[in-house]
Design a protein around this motif. Sequence first.
Motif, PDB file in Angstrom:
ATOM      1  N   ASN A 134       1.052   2.109  14.716  1.00  0.00           N
ATOM      2  CA  ASN A 134      -0.307   1.369  15.249  1.00  0.00           C
ATOM      3  C   ASN A 134       0.096   0.069  15.745  1.00  0.00           C
ATOM      4  O   ASN A 134       0.832  -0.583  14.851  1.00  0.00           O
ATOM      5  CB  ASN A 134      -1.283   1.381  14.278  1.00  0.00           C
ATOM      6  CG  ASN A 134      -1.759   2.853  14.148  1.00  0.00           C
ATOM      7  OD1 ASN A 134      -1.621   3.425  13.056  1.00  0.00           O
ATOM      8  ND2 ASN A 134      -2.839   3.213  15.024  1.00  0.00           N
TER       9      ASN A 134
ATOM     10  N   ASP B 246      -0.083  -3.753  16.054  1.00  0.00           N
ATOM     11  CA  ASP B 246      -0.660  -4.775  15.134  1.00  0.00           C
ATOM     12  C   ASP B 246      -1.443  -5.608  15.808  1.00  0.00           C
ATOM     13  O   ASP B 246      -1.443  -6.865  15.821  1.00  0.00           O
ATOM     14  CB  ASP B 246       0.511  -5.532  14.362  1.00  0.00           C
ATOM     15  CG  ASP B 246      -0.012  -6.212  13.045  1.00  0.00           C
ATOM     16  OD1 ASP B 246      -1.331  -6.033  12.778  1.00  0.00           O
ATOM     17  OD2 ASP B 246       0.569  -7.089  12.595  1.00  0.00           O
TER      18      ASP B 246
ATOM     19  N   GLN C 196      -6.041  -0.605  13.462  1.00  0.00           N
ATOM     20  CA  GLN C 196      -5.273  -0.242  12.137  1.00  0.00           C
ATOM     21  C   GLN C 196      -5.742   0.918  11.271  1.00  0.00           C
ATOM     22  O   GLN C 196      -5.383   1.385  10.393  1.00  0.00           O
ATOM     23  CB  GLN C 196      -5.139  -1.542  11.162  1.00  0.00           C
ATOM     24  CG  GLN C 196      -4.618  -2.779  11.850  1.00  0.00           C
ATOM     25  CD  GLN C 196      -3.537  -2.613  12.768  1.00  0.00           C
ATOM     26  OE1 GLN C 196      -2.581  -2.289  12.369  1.00  0.00           O
ATOM     27  NE2 GLN C 196      -3.457  -3.095  13.947  1.00  0.00           N
TER      28      GLN C 196
END
Length: 315
Positions: A110, A112, A118
Amino acid sequence: MTFTLTHAEEYSFGNGVQVADSPLIVGGYASSIMDLNKNNRMVSVDDVALLAYGEYDHMDFLAELETVDLYKKEFSNRRDENSSGAIHVERLYGDYFFGHNERLRIGKFNSDIGFWNQIPINVLRDTTSSPRLVSDFFPKLTTGIQYESRQSIGAVRRISVTLQNNRDLDIGFNNFDTYRHYAATCDIIDQEALWRFSGGYFQYEPWREAYYLSGAMKTEQKRWTFLLESILRRDSGEGRVAYDVYAQGVWHMRPAHDLIFRSEIEKTPLTYAHDGSAIVGYTYRPLNNIALKSEYEAHQNTLLNRWLFSFSVLF
């Protein structure tokens, strides 16, 4: 290093099962959704996924294989019914830790950016739907390298740098067909909230380029959790800037019962169409790994108004 996968430890619902005496834990999740709007009614098994993860010494890893739209039935004029058996790589990465405060991640993970991005698994999110900010403005997933440091420097508690100079690991299973993605993020903590600031550049489709800046804030009280995220994006060759901002409050009415309010304003990238929306939702969690959700989503364009219901579980 070799592990003999001859037996599995006792299964714990919601926590997966450890395989033999290895560090490998296997679990999964699933969710089903009912989507009701003015022109269509749809029921789907939204995603079914297998998770494998673990840690050993200074390393850990995670693999997530997902089938999207395993089954979908529409109750519109066409009354379509279809299914998909395609399996995609949602996430696949390994981490190496340099002591307690530094980490190097390699693989697909994922991006950031912000807080909502997240939490990709339905059962863990506050609502079934996601803010459009996470789908329209930056690649949700990155295939590359990420360096993270949690060494405090003044009010800064964390920084991360992400580098992608290649196509996605699973081409097409992302919100953008990404060829490059460079980003940096820092977290700042004060007495009341956690602040997260990010900036990045990505190349997609394959010759379009875009730049973005985002800021987010999260604060938690005894009965409330408040979340605010905003983003600006400019595409190369475009004279205008697209933006999105949403604010969300979660009222923890009672243990296992949450009432959610979210409002969002967006000017969509490239088309610059303007939309505003508001959501009122209710989530019941009989167990930490089970969620039953309902929400009503109202838009400026009333044709987009809808009810959403979902059941999701983490195994």
